[in-house]
Design a protein around this motif. Structure first.
Motif, PDB file in Angstrom:
ATOM      1  N   LEU A  96       0.831  -1.198   0.000  1.00 51.37           N
ATOM      2  CA  LEU A  96       0.000   0.000   0.000  1.00 51.37           C
ATOM      3  C   LEU A  96       0.869   1.252   0.000  1.00 51.37           C
ATOM      4  CD1 LEU A  96      -2.800   1.364   0.308  1.00 51.37           C
ATOM      5  CD2 LEU A  96      -2.513   1.170   2.781  1.00 51.37           C
ATOM      6  N   ALA A  97       1.942   1.217   0.789  1.00 50.42           N
ATOM      7  CA  ALA A  97       2.851   2.363   0.818  1.00 50.42           C
ATOM      8  C   ALA A  97       3.538   2.555  -0.529  1.00 50.42           C
ATOM      9  CB  ALA A  97       3.899   2.164   1.917  1.00 50.42           C
ATOM     10  N   ALA A  98       3.789   1.472  -1.241  1.00 53.04           N
ATOM     11  CA  ALA A  98       4.426   1.590  -2.556  1.00 53.04           C
ATOM     12  C   ALA A  98       3.448   2.115  -3.602  1.00 53.04           C
ATOM     13  CB  ALA A  98       4.969   0.224  -2.981  1.00 53.04           C
ATOM     14  N   VAL A  99       2.187   1.674  -3.530  1.00 52.61           N
ATOM     15  CA  VAL A  99       1.186   2.091  -4.504  1.00 52.61           C
ATOM     16  C   VAL A  99       0.802   3.549  -4.304  1.00 52.61           C
ATOM     17  CG1 VAL A  99      -1.197   1.733  -5.254  1.00 52.61           C
ATOM     18  CG2 VAL A  99       0.297  -0.229  -4.864  1.00 52.61           C
ATOM     19  N   ASN A 100       0.604   3.944  -3.037  1.00 52.55           N
ATOM     20  CA  ASN A 100       0.175   5.316  -2.737  1.00 52.55           C
ATOM     21  C   ASN A 100       0.860   5.760  -1.447  1.00 52.55           C
ATOM     22  OD1 ASN A 100      -1.058   7.746  -2.381  1.00 52.55           O
ATOM     23  ND2 ASN A 100      -3.150   6.995  -2.490  1.00 52.55           N
ATOM     24  N   PRO A 101       2.062   6.353  -1.532  1.00 52.43           N
ATOM     25  CA  PRO A 101       2.818   6.723  -0.330  1.00 52.43           C
ATOM     26  C   PRO A 101       2.085   7.698   0.571  1.00 52.43           C
ATOM     27  CG  PRO A 101       4.215   6.828  -2.288  1.00 52.43           C
ATOM     28  CD  PRO A 101       2.810   6.654  -2.760  1.00 52.43           C
ATOM     29  N   SER A 102       1.217   8.538   0.022  1.00 47.62           N
ATOM     30  CA  SER A 102       0.527   9.536   0.839  1.00 47.62           C
ATOM     31  C   SER A 102      -0.667   8.956   1.566  1.00 47.62           C
ATOM     32  CB  SER A 102       0.054  10.700  -0.035  1.00 47.62           C
ATOM     33  OG  SER A 102      -0.898  10.259  -0.989  1.00 47.62           O
ATOM     34  N   GLN A 103      -1.073   7.745   1.201  1.00 45.15           N
ATOM     35  CA  GLN A 103      -2.246   7.149   1.831  1.00 45.15           C
ATOM     36  C   GLN A 103      -1.844   6.479   3.129  1.00 45.15           C
ATOM     37  OE1 GLN A 103      -4.430   4.506  -0.676  1.00 45.15           O
ATOM     38  NE2 GLN A 103      -5.797   3.786   0.929  1.00 45.15           N
ATOM     39  N   THR A 104      -2.575   6.740   4.163  1.00 47.08           N
ATOM     40  CA  THR A 104      -2.328   6.116   5.457  1.00 47.08           C
ATOM     41  C   THR A 104      -3.603   5.475   5.942  1.00 47.08           C
ATOM     42  OG1 THR A 104      -2.852   8.177   6.607  1.00 47.08           O
ATOM     43  CG2 THR A 104      -0.529   7.754   6.093  1.00 47.08           C
ATOM     44  N   GLU A 105      -3.464   4.539   6.863  1.00 49.29           N
ATOM     45  CA  GLU A 105      -4.638   3.895   7.422  1.00 49.29           C
ATOM     46  C   GLU A 105      -5.425   4.879   8.267  1.00 49.29           C
ATOM     47  OE1 GLU A 105      -4.325   0.020   9.060  1.00 49.29           O
ATOM     48  OE2 GLU A 105      -2.437  -0.398   8.043  1.00 49.29           O
ATOM     49  N   SER A 106      -6.708   4.626   8.354  1.00 51.29           N
ATOM     50  CA  SER A 106      -7.590   5.530   9.087  1.00 51.29           C
ATOM     51  C   SER A 106      -7.293   5.494  10.567  1.00 51.29           C
ATOM     52  CB  SER A 106      -9.049   5.136   8.837  1.00 51.29           C
ATOM     53  OG  SER A 106      -9.923   5.926   9.608  1.00 51.29           O
ATOM     54  N   HIS A 107      -7.033   6.657  11.143  1.00 54.65           N
ATOM     55  CA  HIS A 107      -6.789   6.773  12.578  1.00 54.65           C
ATOM     56  C   HIS A 107      -8.047   7.382  13.207  1.00 54.65           C
ATOM     57  CE1 HIS A 107      -2.144   6.547  12.440  1.00 54.65           C
ATOM     58  NE2 HIS A 107      -2.679   5.950  11.402  1.00 54.65           N
ATOM     59  N   GLN A 108      -9.063   6.589  13.356  1.00 56.59           N
ATOM     60  CA  GLN A 108     -10.303   7.103  13.890  1.00 56.59           C
ATOM     61  C   GLN A 108     -10.181   7.338  15.391  1.00 56.59           C
ATOM     62  OE1 GLN A 108     -13.351   4.339  12.801  1.00 56.59           O
ATOM     63  NE2 GLN A 108     -13.241   4.821  10.631  1.00 56.59           N
ATOM     64  N   ILE A 109     -10.956   8.317  15.855  1.00 57.25           N
ATOM     65  CA  ILE A 109     -10.984   8.589  17.294  1.00 57.25           C
ATOM     66  C   ILE A 109     -11.689   7.433  17.986  1.00 57.25           C
ATOM     67  CG2 ILE A 109     -11.797  10.189  19.053  1.00 57.25           C
ATOM     68  CD1 ILE A 109     -11.717  12.381  16.949  1.00 57.25           C
ATOM     69  N   GLN A 110     -11.048   6.858  18.975  1.00 58.40           N
ATOM     70  CA  GLN A 110     -11.609   5.725  19.684  1.00 58.40           C
ATOM     71  C   GLN A 110     -11.695   6.027  21.180  1.00 58.40           C
ATOM     72  OE1 GLN A 110     -12.812   3.275  18.075  1.00 58.40           O
ATOM     73  NE2 GLN A 110     -11.814   3.358  16.064  1.00 58.40           N
ATOM     74  N   ARG A 111     -12.683   5.426  21.807  1.00 59.88           N
ATOM     75  CA  ARG A 111     -12.788   5.555  23.252  1.00 59.88           C
ATOM     76  C   ARG A 111     -11.606   4.876  23.914  1.00 59.88           C
ATOM     77  NH1 ARG A 111     -18.361   3.372  25.229  1.00 59.88           N
ATOM     78  NH2 ARG A 111     -17.329   3.898  27.207  1.00 59.88           N
ATOM     79  N   ARG A 112     -11.154   5.471  25.016  1.00 61.17           N
ATOM     80  CA  ARG A 112      -9.972   4.954  25.707  1.00 61.17           C
ATOM     81  C   ARG A 112     -10.172   3.512  26.154  1.00 61.17           C
ATOM     82  NH1 ARG A 112      -4.849   6.939  25.504  1.00 61.17           N
ATOM     83  NH2 ARG A 112      -3.700   6.532  27.413  1.00 61.17           N
ATOM     84  N   ALA A 113     -11.386   3.191  26.610  1.00 60.08           N
ATOM     85  CA  ALA A 113     -11.655   1.842  27.095  1.00 60.08           C
ATOM     86  C   ALA A 113     -11.523   0.817  25.968  1.00 60.08           C
ATOM     87  CB  ALA A 113     -13.046   1.778  27.715  1.00 60.08           C
ATOM     88  N   LYS A 114     -11.958   1.179  24.745  1.00 54.06           N
ATOM     89  CA  LYS A 114     -11.857   0.253  23.621  1.00 54.06           C
ATOM     90  C   LYS A 114     -10.403   0.011  23.222  1.00 54.06           C
ATOM     91  CE  LYS A 114     -16.374   1.047  21.468  1.00 54.06           C
ATOM     92  NZ  LYS A 114     -17.075   1.430  20.208  1.00 54.06           N
ATOM     93  N   VAL A 115      -9.617   1.078  23.247  1.00 55.72           N
ATOM     94  CA  VAL A 115      -8.199   0.921  22.908  1.00 55.72           C
ATOM     95  C   VAL A 115      -7.499   0.055  23.954  1.00 55.72           C
ATOM     96  CG1 VAL A 115      -6.037   2.153  22.533  1.00 55.72           C
ATOM     97  CG2 VAL A 115      -8.165   3.133  21.716  1.00 55.72           C
ATOM     98  N   GLY A 116      -7.817   0.275  25.233  1.00 54.41           N
ATOM     99  CA  GLY A 116      -7.235  -0.550  26.288  1.00 54.41           C
ATOM    100  C   GLY A 116      -7.625  -2.009  26.148  1.00 54.41           C
ATOM    101  N   GLN A 117      -8.880  -2.282  25.793  1.00 56.48           N
ATOM    102  CA  GLN A 117      -9.305  -3.665  25.596  1.00 56.48           C
ATOM    103  C   GLN A 117      -8.582  -4.298  24.413  1.00 56.48           C
ATOM    104  OE1 GLN A 117     -11.738  -5.546  27.606  1.00 56.48           O
ATOM    105  NE2 GLN A 117     -10.452  -6.985  26.479  1.00 56.48           N
ATOM    106  N   ALA A 118      -8.369  -3.509  23.353  1.00 53.00           N
ATOM    107  CA  ALA A 118      -7.632  -4.018  22.192  1.00 53.00           C
ATOM    108  C   ALA A 118      -6.208  -4.396  22.583  1.00 53.00           C
ATOM    109  CB  ALA A 118      -7.623  -2.970  21.081  1.00 53.00           C
ATOM    110  N   ALA A 119      -5.551  -3.554  23.378  1.00 57.48           N
ATOM    111  CA  ALA A 119      -4.189  -3.875  23.840  1.00 57.48           C
ATOM    112  C   ALA A 119      -4.190  -5.140  24.677  1.00 57.48           C
ATOM    113  CB  ALA A 119      -3.632  -2.696  24.638  1.00 57.48           C
TER     114      ALA A 119
END
Length: 470
Positions: free
Chosen positions: A338-361
């Motif tokens: 993906l970085a080779a095809v479109n270097p300016s494109q990045t994955e979506s960094h959506q705003i997430q609730r702190r509790a959800k991010v902690g559960q993901a970790a």
């Protein structure tokens, strides 16, 4: 520039009365001070023979005193007049400084936005501000008037008129998930990392001499035919296909039939040769060989890269079951292509609730503990070592090692971790390494997990010495 000049004129007009009054007040004070008797050096002596001279001198002294009284009254009048103007202009001074501070604070936000506009690196400026905010030491200017230099500082020069917005507000404008409590994560790590963990973490992005030497040995251990393939623009796709082939003979034959139909008999035989050679080397060679092939792969056409990524997905899904290695392979391949095809494109960094991010970790730590340890006791001890590093991030997260973490849960959790800022990402990597290396060794599955997590969080990692579990 025109706006700046107009603003200078406006502020000067507001503060002019105060400035003039201050100058007059200082001048009046100097006149009043100069009219004192202490600096005259006037005196006389009287004796029996000089009585008449004393009367003359006394007359001149009275004249001098009268003159000084007159000058003193003028000085006091000027002093009072200047003090009145100063007080009258005080409201204008306060208003001008408030206007200047407000405009300066907005320009700080504009400066941050300009940095992002020209560098496209949101994490860079946010990370620098977080490090400053996480530093427990503070300093203020006390030897001079901080108002004169406050606009040049990273923070407030004094506690009166803040020319800079709070660091937390500036960081939240760049990273909405950031909170003031996250500053503690910059410095507070509860446990001292083990030597193995410290070696892995410190080598991310900046390999040391030992890592460089290991990389040299690793490259020398790669057979010539594989070494040629990873550097060939035309052949590297065939090696990439060989790296995704199944270790199950039944599924392997079905995959090879698809490869032969797509690329022809000759290329299919070459893919099989690469597969056999990689199998002889061991599982720990697969992902490093894939990463070694990326420079050659990225020189291919965009359509060819998209086609290659899709074809490897088809091969992995033939048995209708994506295992851990296939997941790690696919995620790293897609991210780099993906970085080779479109270097300016990045994955979506959506705003997430702190509790959800902690559960993901917590889910990611559970997966690492389950893949790297043989019994429940070892899994629990390794998981506790990792959770101790993350501290408040996973406070309140549901942790149950009886729940087996699936590939879908791992995939969603890694996407969720993209909401973390740079310092928290480093702590997650540290926690993963603590969990994986709790027993003092790394197997191939742990090494693959560490590598895909680092790739997801943009933490480039050199080869690590993991032993194959096969």
């Amino acid at each position: 520039m025109r706006l700046n000049i107009r603003l200078i004129g406006l502020l000067f007009g507001i503060t002019a009365i105060h400035s003039v009054g201050r100058v007059i007040m200082i001048g009046g004070g100097m006149i009043a001070k100069g009219a004192g008797l202490g600096g005259l050096g006037v005196g006389w002596t009287a004796d029996k023979t000089g009585a008449s001279d004393s009367k003359i001198l006394g007359f001149f002294v009275l004249i001098a005193l009268a003159f000084m009284a007159f000058i003193l009254s003028i000085g006091v009048s000027i002093l009072v007049f200047g003090a009145g103007l100063t007080l009258l202009g005080l409201l204008g001074l306060i208003s001008a400084r408030a206007i200047k501070s407000a405009i300066s604070r907005q320009r700080e936000y504009l400066a941050d936005a300009s940095v992002i506009q020209f560098t496209r690196q949101t994490k860079g400026i946010a990370g620098a501000l977080k490090k400053m905010g996480g530093n427990k030491l503070r300093s203020y200017i006390t030897a001079a008037d901080p108002e004169d230099v406050s606009h040049m500082l990273f923070g407030k020069g004094s506690e009166k008129f803040g020319t800079h917005p709070p660091l937390t507000d500036r960081i939240k404008a760049l990273d909405p998930s950031f909170t003031a409590g996250s500053y503690a994560d910059v410095e507070d790590i509860l446990d001292t990392p083990t030597p193995l963990v410290q070696s892995i973490v410190e080598s991310i992005g900046k390999p040391d001499a030992e890592q460089v030497e290991y990389a040299r040995k690793f490259r020398r251990s790669v057979p010539d035919n594989l070494s040629t393939a990873v550097h060939s623009v035309n052949v590297s796709p065939l090696l990439t296909i060989a790296l995704i082939l199944s270790r199950d003979e039944q599924h392997l034959e079905r995959q090879m039939q698809v490869v032969e139909r797509e690329f022809g008999t000759g290329n299919a035989e070459l893919v099989r040769d690469y597969y056999v050679e990689v199998s002889r080397l061991g599982a720990e060679y697969r992902l490093p060989l894939l990463e070694m092939a990326f420079p050659a792969l990225k020189r291919r056409e965009e359509a060819a890269l998209i086609e290659l990524a899709g074809f490897t997905v088809r091969l992995a899904e033939i048995d209708q079951d994506i295992d851990l290695y296939e997941f790690c392979f696919g995620r790293i391949l897609r991210r780099n292509l993906l970085a080779a095809v479109n270097p300016s494109q990045t994955e979506s960094h959506q705003i997430q609730r702190r509790a959800k991010v902690g559960q993901a970790a917590a889910y990611v730590l559970m997966m690492v503990a389950q893949k790297g340890h043989e019994d429940a006791g070892a899994e629990l001890a390794a998981l506790n070592a990792g959770t101790a590093v993350l501290g408040q991030l996973i406070a309140g997260a549901h942790i149950d090692l009886q729940q087996r973490i699936s590939i879908d849960i791992l995939d969603g959790s890694l996407n969720m971790l993209l909401a973390l800022h740079g310092d928290e990402r480093r702590n997650v990597v540290l926690a993963i390494c603590e969990t994986a290396a709790h027993d003092g060794r790394l197997n191939a599955a742990e090494g693959e997990l560490i590598r895909v997590i680092c790739a997801t969080l943009d933490c480039p990692m050199p080869p690590i010495q993991a032993r194959s579990a096969d």
